[in-house]
Design a protein around this motif. Structure first.
Motif, PDB file in Angstrom:
ATOM      1  N   PRO A  75       0.836  -1.200   0.000  1.00 21.07           N
ATOM      2  CA  PRO A  75       0.000   0.000   0.000  1.00 21.07           C
ATOM      3  C   PRO A  75       0.868   1.247   0.000  1.00 21.07           C
ATOM      4  O   PRO A  75       1.966   1.247   0.561  1.00 21.07           O
ATOM      5  CB  PRO A  75      -0.792  -0.120   1.306  1.00 21.07           C
ATOM      6  N   ILE A  76       0.396   2.322  -0.644  1.00 25.85           N
ATOM      7  CA  ILE A  76       1.083   3.623  -0.645  1.00 25.85           C
ATOM      8  C   ILE A  76       0.203   4.601   0.108  1.00 25.85           C
ATOM      9  O   ILE A  76      -0.983   4.748  -0.194  1.00 25.85           O
ATOM     10  CB  ILE A  76       1.318   4.128  -2.075  1.00 25.85           C
ATOM     11  N   LYS A  77       0.802   5.268   1.091  1.00 31.29           N
ATOM     12  CA  LYS A  77       0.020   6.175   1.940  1.00 31.29           C
ATOM     13  C   LYS A  77       0.414   7.625   1.671  1.00 31.29           C
ATOM     14  O   LYS A  77       1.537   7.912   1.288  1.00 31.29           O
ATOM     15  CB  LYS A  77       0.250   5.836   3.416  1.00 31.29           C
ATOM     16  N   ASN A  78      -0.549   8.511   1.918  1.00 27.08           N
ATOM     17  CA  ASN A  78      -0.253   9.928   1.837  1.00 27.08           C
ATOM     18  C   ASN A  78       0.260  10.422   3.183  1.00 27.08           C
ATOM     19  O   ASN A  78       0.480   9.639   4.106  1.00 27.08           O
ATOM     20  CB  ASN A  78      -1.489  10.726   1.383  1.00 27.08           C
ATOM     21  N   TYR A 102      -1.875   1.477  -4.636  1.00 33.34           N
ATOM     22  CA  TYR A 102      -1.191   0.208  -4.430  1.00 33.34           C
ATOM     23  C   TYR A 102      -0.072   0.109  -5.450  1.00 33.34           C
ATOM     24  O   TYR A 102      -0.194   0.591  -6.579  1.00 33.34           O
ATOM     25  CB  TYR A 102      -2.151  -0.976  -4.599  1.00 33.34           C
ATOM     26  N   MET A 103       1.006  -0.530  -5.037  1.00 36.49           N
ATOM     27  CA  MET A 103       2.143  -0.686  -5.934  1.00 36.49           C
ATOM     28  C   MET A 103       2.565  -2.151  -5.974  1.00 36.49           C
ATOM     29  O   MET A 103       2.652  -2.808  -4.943  1.00 36.49           O
ATOM     30  CB  MET A 103       3.317   0.165  -5.477  1.00 36.49           C
ATOM     31  N   LYS A 104       2.819  -2.601  -7.170  1.00 32.93           N
ATOM     32  CA  LYS A 104       3.322  -3.963  -7.367  1.00 32.93           C
ATOM     33  C   LYS A 104       4.702  -3.872  -8.023  1.00 32.93           C
ATOM     34  O   LYS A 104       4.848  -3.291  -9.089  1.00 32.93           O
ATOM     35  CB  LYS A 104       2.377  -4.776  -8.244  1.00 32.93           C
ATOM     36  N   VAL A 105       5.707  -4.440  -7.360  1.00 34.13           N
ATOM     37  CA  VAL A 105       7.054  -4.524  -7.898  1.00 34.13           C
ATOM     38  C   VAL A 105       7.341  -5.989  -8.172  1.00 34.13           C
ATOM     39  O   VAL A 105       7.225  -6.826  -7.274  1.00 34.13           O
ATOM     40  CB  VAL A 105       8.092  -3.943  -6.925  1.00 34.13           C
ATOM     41  N   ALA A 106       7.686  -6.288  -9.408  1.00 34.35           N
ATOM     42  CA  ALA A 106       7.868  -7.689  -9.786  1.00 34.35           C
ATOM     43  C   ALA A 106       9.166  -7.870 -10.556  1.00 34.35           C
ATOM     44  O   ALA A 106       9.576  -6.994 -11.313  1.00 34.35           O
ATOM     45  CB  ALA A 106       6.689  -8.179 -10.619  1.00 34.35           C
ATOM     46  N   GLU A 107       9.780  -9.007 -10.320  1.00 34.41           N
ATOM     47  CA  GLU A 107      11.012  -9.356 -11.024  1.00 34.41           C
ATOM     48  C   GLU A 107      10.804 -10.676 -11.751  1.00 34.41           C
ATOM     49  O   GLU A 107      10.241 -11.628 -11.195  1.00 34.41           O
ATOM     50  CB  GLU A 107      12.169  -9.468 -10.036  1.00 34.41           C
TER      51      GLU A 107
END
Length: 756
Positions: free
Chosen positions: A221-224, A232-237
C-alpha cells in the motif's frame, strides 16, 4: 563420434559445475538424516563460514530452528517453497526464500534466493520517489489507485510483459493474464495490503505474446502524509530463469545449453588462458562470433585488468576450494564502443590445480550512467545558491535543500510534513495566494515575490518560481519551488527611490552648468571665418558632445599678418570647456607679444599650463600667414598635434608637414621646432584635429593619414568651401554605422591672388 560425445559431456560437466559454483544463490544437498552433503561457494558471500564448515553438519547455524519446520512438510509433498531467515556475517538475520525438492533417493535439494535487507528496501523506496530511477529500473513496477485501476507502469513492466499502458487500462493491477492462480492467493494479497502490510510471493503470468513466465512480486500500500492508503504498488522481477535453472539442475542436462543463452554472457577459459566456450549473449555483448573467439587468448578480447585477474587465478597451485572473484571493469566491443561490465570469475579445480575458469559479464553501463546523473542532480540541488522546496499536490513539504535551512533558520525536520505557510508574514493577501494556487494547479509556472518571515521573526523578501511536476501520465504529483533571496535588492530599490528626488535636483543643476559651459564655448569659438587679403578661409566644426574639446581661433596681427591657433584638449564636457576658456584667454594675450614667433608662444603657453593646470594638457598648432612677394608664407610650429596637409595645385600633390613638438602642458619644458612653407597661386593648406584621420569604421579599420591625403587630393578641383564639406562627407562615408569617438575640426586656407 566418441570424441564428440566426450567433448559434449565435458561442456555439460563444465556448465553444471559453473551453475553450482557461479550461482549467486545458495544451493545445498542434504541426506536423509538432514546432514549437509554439498553446499556451493555462494554461502560464503552471505554468511561467515566457508562451504567446508557445513559439510556433514545440520544447517542449524545457517537456518534458525524456528524456520526449520518446513523440513517436516515433506511428509505430504515432494516440493516445498517457504520464506525463511538465514544468519548473515554480522549475526543479523537476512530474509529470503527457500525452494526444496525431495529427490527419488530421499535426499533434499535446496535453493535459497530472493535475499532482501532493510537497506535495499530503503533504497527501493528512494528509487520509487525518483521518477528517473523508476523509469530505468530493470524490474516491473505497477501503480494503481485505491479502486485497483492501473495508473502507471514503467518500461520494466513493458519489457517483462510486452504490455503497454493502453493494453491494461481497466485491468486489475495485481494480475495481468494470470495462469491458474488459486482464489486464496487473491484473498491473501488483499488481506495483507488492506491491513497495511505488504504481500510477497511468486506468480505465474502470461506475456502479451502468450508466453508464460514466473515473477517474484511484492504488493504494497502507498500512503499519503495523513496515513491514508491512496494507491497500491506492485514490484515484480522476472524469475523465470531461476525457475528454469532449478528445473534444469534437477531434470535435464540438455536444457542447460538453452538456459545459458538466456542468462548473462558466459565464457569458459582453459588452463592456457584461451577461450574454451562462450554463449550467445557473450557474442552479443562483444560483437564477435563464437568462431572468432574460441581458441584465442583472453588478451585478444579483454583489457589488461580482466586478463590479469584471469591469469592470477590460473596460476594458483595446491588449492582445495574454488575461488570466486567479482570486480567491475571496461569492455571494448568489436565496433570500438566501450561498456562498463560487472565481472564474475569462478575456478574449477582438478586435483590441487585450477583446470578452468568460468566467468560471466553483466553490462552495467546504463546503471552507472543513471547513478552518475542522479548524483549530479542531487549535488546540484544540495549546493544550489537558491532555496529549493518540493511539495506534494496538497502543498505538504517533502524536501528542502541546505540553502533553505541557512536562509529561514528552519532545519528539514522542522518543516517536512508541513506547508510553506509557516513562512507567511501576513504581508500578502488571500487573493495573492489564491492566484498562485490557481496558476500552478492549472499546470502553469508561477513567478512572483514573497515577503516572508524567518524562524527568528526577521522579515525577508524572495523571488520565487513555482512549477508543477508531472508523472509519466501527465498528472501533476508535486510542485517544485526555486526561490532567491532578494532582500538586499529590495533595500537597494527603496534607497534608490528615496534618493530619486535628490538625483533629479542634481541633474537639473548639471543641466544648468552644461548650458553655461555651452555659452562659454560659443563665445570663445569664432562665429565665422575671417577675411584676409590673398586667402580664402573656411572651416567645419563637429563636436562629439554638446560641449566639445577642440579650440580654434584667428588673430589679426600687426604688419598685415594673420595668426591661427588649433588645439585639442584630452576630454570633453564642462571641465574641458573651462580649460578651453583658460587656453583661449592665454592665446589672445600671448599673441600680442609673440604672434609672429610661434615657438616662444607655445613654449610660454606650455609653462603657464604646466604650472597651473598640471592634470590637463592639449595638442596644438600655432602659425601665422604673411605675404611675401608672389607667395603667401605660413610659419608655424606644432606641439604634439596632427601635421598640416599641403596641396600643390600645379603639381597636384599632397604632403604632410612634420616639424617636431611635444604636447602642451604635459612636460615642464616643451621642445618645439618651427617650419615655414610658401604657398603659390591655388595652393591649399589644411589643419585639423585627430577626430578625422583616427575615424574607425565597423570593421575596426582606421582612415589614417594616407586615407585623408587621398580624400583631399580627390576633392582639390572643387571650391574651398565645397571641398571642405566633401572631405567631411567622405570621412563619414568611410565611418559608416560605426560610432564617432572624437570631435572633428577641419580648417582650410587657399592662396587666391598675388600681391599687386
Amino acid at each position: 563420434m566418441t570424441g564428440d560425445i566426450d567433448k559434449k559431456e565435458l561442456n555439460l560437466e563444465l556448465v553444471r559445475e559453473f551453475l553450482f559454483r557461479q550461482s549467486k544463490d545458495i544451493i545445498f544437498l542434504l541426506n536423509e538424516e538432514g546432514l549437509c552433503l554439498f553446499i556451493n561457494p555462494s554461502v560464503e558471500i552471505y554468511t561467515k563460514h566457508t562451504p567446508e564448515y557445513y559439510i556433514g553438519k545440520s544447517l542449524d547455524e545457517l537456518i534458525p530452528v524456528d524456520d526449520q519446520k518446513m523440513f517436516c512438510d515433506f511428509a505430504g509433498a515432494e516440493t516445498v517453497c517457504s520464506k525463511i531467515r538465514i544468519t548473515g556475517h554480522d549475526g543479523k538475520l537476512i530474509y529470503c526464500e527457500i525452494n526444496c525438492e525431495k529427490l527419488s533417493d530421499g535426499k533434499v535439494l535446496g535453493l535459497v534466493n530472493s535475499f532482501l535487507s532493510w537497506e535495499n528496501e530503503q533504497r527501493e523506496d528512494m528509487i520509487r520517489k525518483l521518477s528517473i530511477a523508476v523509469e530505468q529500473s530493470p524490474v516491473s513496477i505497477v501503480i494503481a489507485g485505491i479502486d485497483g485501476i492501473v495508473e502507471y507502469v514503467n518500461p520494466g513492466f513493458e519489457r517483462m510483459t510486452g504490455c503497454k499502458q493502453a493494453d491494461i487500462k481497466g485491468e486489475n493491477y495485481v494480475f495481468i493474464n494470470p495462469v491458474d492462480i488459486e482464489p486464496t492467493v487473491y484473498q491473501d494479497i488483499w488481506n495483507a495490503v488492506n491491513n497495511d502490510k505488504e504481500w510477497k510471493g511468486e506468480l505465474q503470468n502470461r506475456r502479451k505474446s502468450g508466453e508464460i513466465f514466473w515473477e517474484s512480486a511484492t504488493v504494497s500500500p502507498i500512503k499519503n502524509s495523513k496515513g491514508e492508503t491512496t494507491h497500491y504498488m506492485k514490484v515484480a522481477e522476472d524469475i523465470s530463469e531461476q525457475k528454469f535453472m532449478m528445473d534444469t539442475l534437477i531434470r535435464s542436462y540438455e536444457f542447460i545449453e538453452r538456459v545459458m543463452d538466456n542468462t548473462n554472457p558466459i565464457f569458459v577459459i582453459d588452463s592456457e588462458g584461451k577461450f574454451l566456450m562462450v554463449n550467445r549473449l557473450f557474442t552479443d555483448i562483444t560483437g564477435y562470433s563464437s568462431s572468432q573467439i574460441i581458441g584465442n587468448a583472453v588478451s585478444t578480447m579483454f583489457n589488461t585488468e580482466i586478463t590479469r585477474q584471469i591469469f592470477s587465478l590460473l596460476r594458483s597451485r595446491f588449492v582445495k576450494d574454488a575461488a570466486i572473484v567479482h570486480f567491475e571493469s571496461e569492455l571494448e566491443r568489436k565496433n570500438g564502443e566501450k561498456r562498463i561490465v560487472s565481472v564474475f570469475l569462478s575456478t574449477l579445480i582438478h586435483g590441487s590445480n585450477v583446470k578452468n575458469i568460468v566467468g560471466t559479464l553483466d553490462d552495467i553501463t546504463g546503471r552507472k550512467e543513471a547513478e552518475e546523473e542522479i548524483s549530479k542532480l542531487s549535488s546540484a540541488i544540495e549546493q544550489s545558491p537558491a532555496s529549493v522546496i518540493i511539495t506534494d499536490i496538497k502543498g505538504t513539504i517533502e524536501y528542502v535543500n541546505p540553502k533553505f535551512t541557512s536562509l529561514t533558520g528552519y532545519n528539514s525536520r522542522e518543516v517536512l510534513g508541513k506547508t510553506p505557510a509557516i513562512l507567511k508574514s501576513g504581508w500578502q493577501t488571500g487573493d495573492f495566494y489564491n492566484n498562485l494556487w490557481t496558476t500552478i494547479l492549472a499546470g502553469n509556472e508561477w513567478r512572483g515575490e514573497f515577503h516572508n518571515k524567518k524562524k527568528n521573526g526577521e522579515l525577508y523578501w524572495e523571488f520565487a518560481s513555482i512549477s508543477p511536476y508531472r508523472n509519466q501520465e501527465g498528472k501533476i504529483t508535486h510542485f517544485v519551488a526555486v526561490k532567491e533571496d532578494i532582500t538586499d535588492r529590495k533595500k537597494s530599490e527603496e534607497a534608490l527611490k528615496i534618493s530619486e528626488e535628490k538625483l533629479r535636483a542634481q541633474n537639473q543643476a548639471m543641466v544648468k552648468d552644461l548650458q553655461y559651459a555651452q555659452m562659454i564655448i560659443k563665445q570663445i569659438l569664432p562665429a565665422e571665418a575671417p577675411q584676409f587679403p590673398g586667402l580664402a578661409i573656411g572651416y567645419c566644426y563637429m563636436p562629439l558632445e554638446a560641449i566639445g574639446g577642440d579650440l580654434f581661433s584667428f588673430n589679426e596681427l600687426s604688419n598685415n599678418r594673420l595668426g591661427v591657433f588649433l588645439g585639442d584638449v584630452a576630454g570633453h564636457g564642462i571641465s574641458a570647456a573651462l580649460f578651453l576658456a583658460l587656453v583661449k584667454s592665454a592665446i589672445d594675450r600671448l599673441s600680442i607679444k609673440f604672434g609672429d614667433r610661434p615657438v616662444p608662444l607655445l613654449q610660454r603657453l606650455n609653462r603657464e599650463l604646466y604650472s597651473s593646470m598640471g592634470s590637463y594638457f592639449l595638442t596644438a598648432i600655432y602659425g601665422f600667414f604673411e605675404q611675401d612677394g608672389p607667395f603667401m608664407n605660413f610659419t608655424f610650429t606644432r606641439g604634439g598635434h596632427c601635421p598640416p596637409v599641403l596641396f600643390r595645385k600645379k603639381e597636384k600633390s599632397v604632403e604632410l608637414l612634420t616639424p617636431r613638438g611635444k604636447p602642451i602642458g604635459m612636460f615642464k619644458e616643451a621642445v618645439i621646432e618651427e617650419m615655414t612653407v610658401s604657398l603659390k597661386q591655388g595652393d591649399r593648406l589644411f589643419i585639423y584635429t585627430d577626430g578625422i584621420h583616427e575615424t574607425i569604421n565597423k570593421n575596426k579599420e582606421m582612415l589614417g593619414y594616407n586615407g585623408l591625403l587621398n580624400i583631399i587630393k580627390k576633392q582639390s578641383s572643387k571650391p574651398l568651401k565645397d571641398s571642405l564639406d566633401l572631405i567631411i562627407d567622405n570621412v563619414k562615408n568611410f565611418q559608416g554605422d560605426a560610432i564617432s569617438e572624437d570631435d572633428i575640426v577641419l580648417i582650410g586656407f587657399e592662396y587666391i591672388q598675388k600681391n599687386s
